[in-house]
Write a protein that holds these residues in place. Structure first.
Motif, PDB file in Angstrom:
ATOM      1  N   SER A 106       0.845  -1.186   0.000  1.00  0.00           N
ATOM      2  CA  SER A 106       0.000   0.000   0.000  1.00  0.00           C
ATOM      3  C   SER A 106       0.887   1.245   0.000  1.00  0.00           C
ATOM      4  N   PRO A 107       0.807   2.081  -1.044  1.00  0.00           N
ATOM      5  CA  PRO A 107       1.724   3.219  -1.149  1.00  0.00           C
ATOM      6  C   PRO A 107       1.723   4.140   0.066  1.00  0.00           C
ATOM      7  N   GLY A 108       0.558   4.556   0.522  1.00  0.00           N
ATOM      8  CA  GLY A 108       0.503   5.486   1.649  1.00  0.00           C
ATOM      9  C   GLY A 108       1.162   4.933   2.902  1.00  0.00           C
ATOM     10  N   ARG A 109       0.824   3.703   3.227  1.00  0.00           N
ATOM     11  CA  ARG A 109       1.394   3.072   4.431  1.00  0.00           C
ATOM     12  C   ARG A 109       2.901   2.898   4.312  1.00  0.00           C
ATOM     13  N   LEU A 110       3.360   2.438   3.142  1.00  0.00           N
ATOM     14  CA  LEU A 110       4.800   2.219   2.975  1.00  0.00           C
ATOM     15  C   LEU A 110       5.589   3.520   3.017  1.00  0.00           C
ATOM     16  N   ILE A 111       5.040   4.573   2.451  1.00  0.00           N
ATOM     17  CA  ILE A 111       5.713   5.877   2.501  1.00  0.00           C
ATOM     18  C   ILE A 111       5.885   6.318   3.951  1.00  0.00           C
ATOM     19  N   CYS A 112       4.820   6.224   4.729  1.00  0.00           N
ATOM     20  CA  CYS A 112       4.888   6.636   6.142  1.00  0.00           C
ATOM     21  C   CYS A 112       5.811   5.740   6.957  1.00  0.00           C
ATOM     22  N   GLN A 113       5.777   4.425   6.705  1.00  0.00           N
ATOM     23  CA  GLN A 113       6.654   3.497   7.433  1.00  0.00           C
ATOM     24  C   GLN A 113       8.119   3.783   7.137  1.00  0.00           C
ATOM     25  N   LEU A 114       8.447   3.968   5.853  1.00  0.00           N
ATOM     26  CA  LEU A 114       9.834   4.238   5.494  1.00  0.00           C
ATOM     27  C   LEU A 114      10.295   5.580   6.046  1.00  0.00           C
ATOM     28  N   ILE A 124       8.564  14.207  -0.067  1.00  0.00           N
ATOM     29  CA  ILE A 124       8.121  14.913  -1.266  1.00  0.00           C
ATOM     30  C   ILE A 124       7.417  13.893  -2.156  1.00  0.00           C
ATOM     31  N   MET A 125       6.212  14.246  -2.576  1.00  0.00           N
ATOM     32  CA  MET A 125       5.419  13.334  -3.393  1.00  0.00           C
ATOM     33  C   MET A 125       4.506  14.117  -4.314  1.00  0.00           C
ATOM     34  N   GLY A 126       3.935  13.429  -5.280  1.00  0.00           N
ATOM     35  CA  GLY A 126       3.015  14.064  -6.208  1.00  0.00           C
ATOM     36  C   GLY A 126       1.578  13.788  -5.839  1.00  0.00           C
ATOM     37  N   ARG A 127       0.720  14.552  -6.470  1.00  0.00           N
ATOM     38  CA  ARG A 127      -0.726  14.371  -6.299  1.00  0.00           C
ATOM     39  C   ARG A 127      -1.324  14.345  -7.691  1.00  0.00           C
ATOM     40  N   ARG A 128      -2.084  13.323  -7.972  1.00  0.00           N
ATOM     41  CA  ARG A 128      -2.649  13.170  -9.316  1.00  0.00           C
ATOM     42  C   ARG A 128      -3.818  14.100  -9.575  1.00  0.00           C
ATOM     43  N   GLY A 129      -4.427  14.608  -8.544  1.00  0.00           N
ATOM     44  CA  GLY A 129      -5.549  15.515  -8.743  1.00  0.00           C
ATOM     45  C   GLY A 129      -6.868  14.804  -8.974  1.00  0.00           C
ATOM     46  N   ARG A 130      -6.999  13.590  -8.451  1.00  0.00           N
ATOM     47  CA  ARG A 130      -8.280  12.896  -8.550  1.00  0.00           C
ATOM     48  C   ARG A 130      -9.312  13.640  -7.720  1.00  0.00           C
ATOM     49  N   SER A 131     -10.536  13.579  -8.178  1.00  0.00           N
ATOM     50  CA  SER A 131     -11.599  14.198  -7.396  1.00  0.00           C
ATOM     51  C   SER A 131     -12.870  13.385  -7.572  1.00  0.00           C
ATOM     52  N   GLY A 132     -13.843  13.683  -6.770  1.00  0.00           N
ATOM     53  CA  GLY A 132     -15.137  13.040  -6.890  1.00  0.00           C
ATOM     54  C   GLY A 132     -15.077  11.544  -6.687  1.00  0.00           C
ATOM     55  N   TYR A 144      -3.627  10.326   2.506  1.00  0.00           N
ATOM     56  CA  TYR A 144      -3.242   9.402   3.570  1.00  0.00           C
ATOM     57  C   TYR A 144      -1.915   9.843   4.199  1.00  0.00           C
ATOM     58  N   VAL A 145      -0.936  10.148   3.366  1.00  0.00           N
ATOM     59  CA  VAL A 145       0.388  10.525   3.869  1.00  0.00           C
ATOM     60  C   VAL A 145       0.312  11.822   4.659  1.00  0.00           C
ATOM     61  N   LEU A 146      -0.450  12.794   4.171  1.00  0.00           N
ATOM     62  CA  LEU A 146      -0.588  14.057   4.905  1.00  0.00           C
ATOM     63  C   LEU A 146      -1.126  13.844   6.318  1.00  0.00           C
ATOM     64  N   HIS A 147      -1.992  12.849   6.488  1.00  0.00           N
ATOM     65  CA  HIS A 147      -2.593  12.607   7.794  1.00  0.00           C
ATOM     66  C   HIS A 147      -1.823  11.632   8.677  1.00  0.00           C
ATOM     67  N   HIS A 148      -0.872  10.883   8.122  1.00  0.00           N
ATOM     68  CA  HIS A 148      -0.186   9.861   8.901  1.00  0.00           C
ATOM     69  C   HIS A 148       1.340   9.995   8.935  1.00  0.00           C
ATOM     70  N   ALA A 149       1.892  10.933   8.211  1.00  0.00           N
ATOM     71  CA  ALA A 149       3.357  11.058   8.123  1.00  0.00           C
ATOM     72  C   ALA A 149       3.966  11.506   9.445  1.00  0.00           C
ATOM     73  N   PRO A 150       5.166  11.012   9.748  1.00  0.00           N
ATOM     74  CA  PRO A 150       5.859  11.406  10.974  1.00  0.00           C
ATOM     75  C   PRO A 150       6.674  12.689  10.807  1.00  0.00           C
ATOM     76  N   CYS A 151       6.584  13.321   9.625  1.00  0.00           N
ATOM     77  CA  CYS A 151       7.387  14.512   9.341  1.00  0.00           C
ATOM     78  C   CYS A 151       6.616  15.423   8.386  1.00  0.00           C
ATOM     79  N   SER A 152       7.248  16.497   7.971  1.00  0.00           N
ATOM     80  CA  SER A 152       6.626  17.409   7.015  1.00  0.00           C
ATOM     81  C   SER A 152       6.452  16.731   5.666  1.00  0.00           C
ATOM     82  N   VAL A 153       5.428  17.179   4.931  1.00  0.00           N
ATOM     83  CA  VAL A 153       5.122  16.609   3.623  1.00  0.00           C
ATOM     84  C   VAL A 153       4.967  17.749   2.630  1.00  0.00           C
ATOM     85  N   HIS A 154       5.646  17.629   1.497  1.00  0.00           N
ATOM     86  CA  HIS A 154       5.501  18.584   0.402  1.00  0.00           C
ATOM     87  C   HIS A 154       4.839  17.850  -0.752  1.00  0.00           C
TER      88      HIS A 154
END
Length: 176
Positions: A106-114, A124-132, A144-154
């Motif tokens: 799971s990308p979000g979980r693995l990003i936060c774990q690492l 630093i990560m991208g956002r695809r701009g999905r909506s709806g 997910y990363v914005l809400h669970h990251a242990p550090c700042s997120v860009h």
């Protein structure tokens, strides 16, 4: 400032922008980079097959289908490693210490774990701009990363014109 920057990448054009911005910031701050590619069904071009077990149970799906899928999956993994090696070499040539990892899950979980285990100061990560409905069903890794990251997120976003152009079919009008 920043000493360790985790860079979450995929193979989209956005991934290149994410890397370029991370490299520029690492050069400016003297930070090290950890390049991460997550093997996931969510990534475009993934050969993900939901029926990885019990191929014998389904008629018409046998060992040949599994072997074909396995070849596609191996190619997908190898392309990810080649991307990471290339970007890591590019960063090292630019004088930035870079390492990389590719993981399945799971990308979000693995990003936060690492980010936690590596001790990242920034993600630093991208956002695809999905909506709806797309975001409702597919979720948002960046959210997910914005809400669970242990550090700042860009988060780097796709410009709205690009997102609209990709989602909407091209229309042409003729003037009589």
């Amino acid at each position: 400032m920043f000493t360790k920057i985790l860079v979450a990448l995929d193979r989209s054009p956005m991934g290149k922008q994410v890397f370029e911005q991370a490299l520029a910031l690492a050069k400016a701050t003297g930070a090290s980079l950890m390049l991460l590619h997550v093997l996931s069904a969510e990534e475009e071009g993934s050969p993900y097959a939901p029926l990885l077990t019990n191929f014998d149970y389904y008629p018409g799906v046998g060992s040949q289908s599994f072997e074909h899928y396995q070849k596609q999956w191996d190619n997908f993994k190898n392309e990810g490693i080649q991307l990471l090696q290339s970007l890591s070499a590019q960063a090292n040539t630019a004088g930035v210490n870079a390492e990389f990892t590719q993981q399945l899950g799971s990308p979000g979980r693995l990003i936060c774990q690492l980010a936690t285990t590596w001790g990242a100061d920034l993600i630093i990560m991208g956002r695809r701009g999905r909506s709806g409905l797309k975001e409702l069903f597919l979720g948002s890794v960046s959210n997910y990363v914005l809400h669970h990251a242990p550090c700042s997120v860009h988060v780097i976003s796709v410009p709205s014109q690009v997102t609209q152009a990709e989602e909407a079919p091209q229309e042409t009008a003729s003037v009589n």
